[in-house]
Design an enzyme around this catalytic site. Structure first.
Site, PDB file in Angstrom:
ATOM      1  N   ASP A 100     -14.255   7.379   4.706  1.00  0.00           N
ATOM      2  CA  ASP A 100     -13.707   7.134   6.046  1.00  0.00           C
ATOM      3  C   ASP A 100     -14.841   7.106   7.062  1.00  0.00           C
ATOM      4  O   ASP A 100     -15.769   7.934   7.011  1.00  0.00           O
ATOM      5  CB  ASP A 100     -12.722   8.240   6.443  1.00  0.00           C
ATOM      6  N   GLU A 135     -10.837   8.794  13.484  1.00  0.00           N
ATOM      7  CA  GLU A 135     -11.000   7.881  12.353  1.00  0.00           C
ATOM      8  C   GLU A 135     -10.785   6.438  12.789  1.00  0.00           C
ATOM      9  O   GLU A 135      -9.757   6.110  13.381  1.00  0.00           O
ATOM     10  CB  GLU A 135     -10.022   8.226  11.229  1.00  0.00           C
ATOM     11  N   ARG A 151       5.071   2.046  10.333  1.00  0.00           N
ATOM     12  CA  ARG A 151       5.060   3.264   9.519  1.00  0.00           C
ATOM     13  C   ARG A 151       6.047   4.259  10.121  1.00  0.00           C
ATOM     14  O   ARG A 151       5.710   5.032  11.022  1.00  0.00           O
ATOM     15  CB  ARG A 151       3.645   3.837   9.439  1.00  0.00           C
ATOM     16  N   GLN A 211      -4.501  -3.484  12.515  1.00  0.00           N
ATOM     17  CA  GLN A 211      -5.879  -3.343  12.077  1.00  0.00           C
ATOM     18  C   GLN A 211      -6.395  -4.658  11.507  1.00  0.00           C
ATOM     19  O   GLN A 211      -5.628  -5.558  11.182  1.00  0.00           O
ATOM     20  CB  GLN A 211      -6.024  -2.221  11.046  1.00  0.00           C
ATOM     21  N   SER A 215     -10.857   3.227   7.063  1.00  0.00           N
ATOM     22  CA  SER A 215     -10.814   3.741   5.704  1.00  0.00           C
ATOM     23  C   SER A 215     -11.169   2.577   4.793  1.00  0.00           C
ATOM     24  O   SER A 215     -10.609   1.485   4.930  1.00  0.00           O
ATOM     25  CB  SER A 215      -9.418   4.270   5.375  1.00  0.00           C
ATOM     26  N   ASP A 246       0.850  -1.180   0.000  1.00  0.00           N
ATOM     27  CA  ASP A 246       0.000   0.000   0.000  1.00  0.00           C
ATOM     28  C   ASP A 246       0.893   1.241   0.000  1.00  0.00           C
ATOM     29  O   ASP A 246       1.805   1.353   0.817  1.00  0.00           O
ATOM     30  CB  ASP A 246      -0.887  -0.031   1.250  1.00  0.00           C
TER      31      ASP A 246
END
Length: 345
Positions: free
Chosen positions: A246, A259, A111, A126, A262, A57
């Site tokens: 979202d 959030e 990340r 997630q 997504s 991604d």
């Protein structure tokens, strides 16, 4: 440190042991409800993939993946995943998953370019899920149906966790409100996209913002999206652009929008070609994933990711994601959290 929010008079409602119990209860219960509601079966996902194949991604296209050489493959480069947005679609094809059914997996990512604060960590966990669909289901109506199923699973999970820990209380509204990013831009022209999200989440409690990635009425996108998974450029049956969005809720502990997911209907061949051109990334058409999509060997699908630590953070009324997961934080952030009574793991 300027991003750190210290809620006034914050006090954790659960101790360390109860927090760990709550995390397990939430994760076990929610994923079973998600799988039942969307007809998903669990699969094992990768921690890393080969670089240069277009499988990882790209997020907003600027984040650098954590990478390392593989000795037994002549130092070929592997990349720790950012998410499994495109890997899942390959798995649907290779497993011959029929329309109406799909897969989910535990996705763990690193990340390194994340800006650390109350809700952003170097470590991302997630539920990544993907469902095969038909051409007729590539509609905003079907997108909304799936969002509602996910939200119902969230409501059932909230009921369970407050039965176990009554002091946490319930905070989610009975339904999720749908709104287009373009409408937000028209309603709040002087606010940034994040400020618009805050206003609409405060008003409704839970919202799904549709149409993220394409240019809005002000000529700017609501937020960045890679061109090769979500379809953000197709005109839907409501006469609007975008088949993605979202899912956000109002987090009253932090006093801001929050959030949780997504997701979106994925690009078909036409949308991929169009979005690669719009983003100036036509060269990606030569990569493995993109070739398979253009050749018609990948199924149509809908999919997304749902933050595990964020969901736990919401239900357990935590002020910092570091109260849910073990990660690395700046020394000054740890010190400030300790002084404020926010116990980071």
């Amino acid at each position: 440190m300027s991003q750190l929010i210290i809620p006034k008079n914050y006090r954790p409602l659960l101790g360390r042991d109860e927090t760990e119990q709550g995390i397990k209860l939430i994760k076990d219960f929610f994923q079973d409800n998600l799988a039942t509601g969307l007809h998903l079966r669990r699969v094992t996902g990768p921690l890393f993939v080969r670089g240069g194949m277009g499988i990882n991604d790209d997020l907003n296209g600027t984040e650098r993946p954590v990478a390392f050489p593989i000795k037994d493959l002549g130092d070929e480069r592997a990349e720790v995943v950012h998410s499994l947005a495109k890997w899942k679609r390959l798995t649907l094809a290779d497993s011959n998953i029929k329309p109406g059914y799909g897969i989910y997996t535990d996705m763990n990512a690193i990340r390194a370019d994340e800006e650390l604060d109350n809700i952003h960590s170097l470590y991302v966990d997630q539920w990544d899920w993907e469902q095969t669909i038909t051409k007729e289901q590539r509609t905003v109506k079907y997108l909304k149906k799936v969002v509602k199923n996910i939200y119902y699973a969230m409501l059932r999970t909230e009921f369970l966790i407050t039965e176990r820990f009554p002091q946490l209380g319930t905070h989610l509204p009975e339904k999720v409100t749908f709104i287009y990013a373009d409408d937000l831009a028209r309603e709040y022209p002087d606010l940034t996209p994040k400020e618009r999200e805050g206003e609409v989440c405060r008003k409704y409690g839970a919202v799904f913002v549709i149409g993220i990635g394409g240019k809005l009425c002000d000529g700017k996108p609501h937020d960045g999206r890679a061109p090769d998974y979500d379809d953000w450029s197709t005109m839907n049956e409501e006469g609007r652009t975008g088949l993605n969005g979202d899912l956000l809720v109002w987090n009253d502990v932090l006093g801001q929008s929050f959030e949780l997911s997504s997701m979106g209907i994925r690009v078909d061949r036409e949308a991929l070609v169009r979005q690669l051109e719009l983003s100036g990334q036509q060269h990606r058409a030569e990569l493995y994933f993109h070739r398979r999509l253009l050749e018609g060997t990948l199924p149509l699908s809908i999919g997304g990711g749902i933050g595990q630590s964020r969901l736990c953070m919401l239900y357990l009324r935590k002020a910092h994601i570091g109260e849910i997961q073990a990660s690395i934080w700046p020394d000054d952030m740890r010190k400030a959290c300790d002084e404020a009574g926010i116990p980071l793991i």
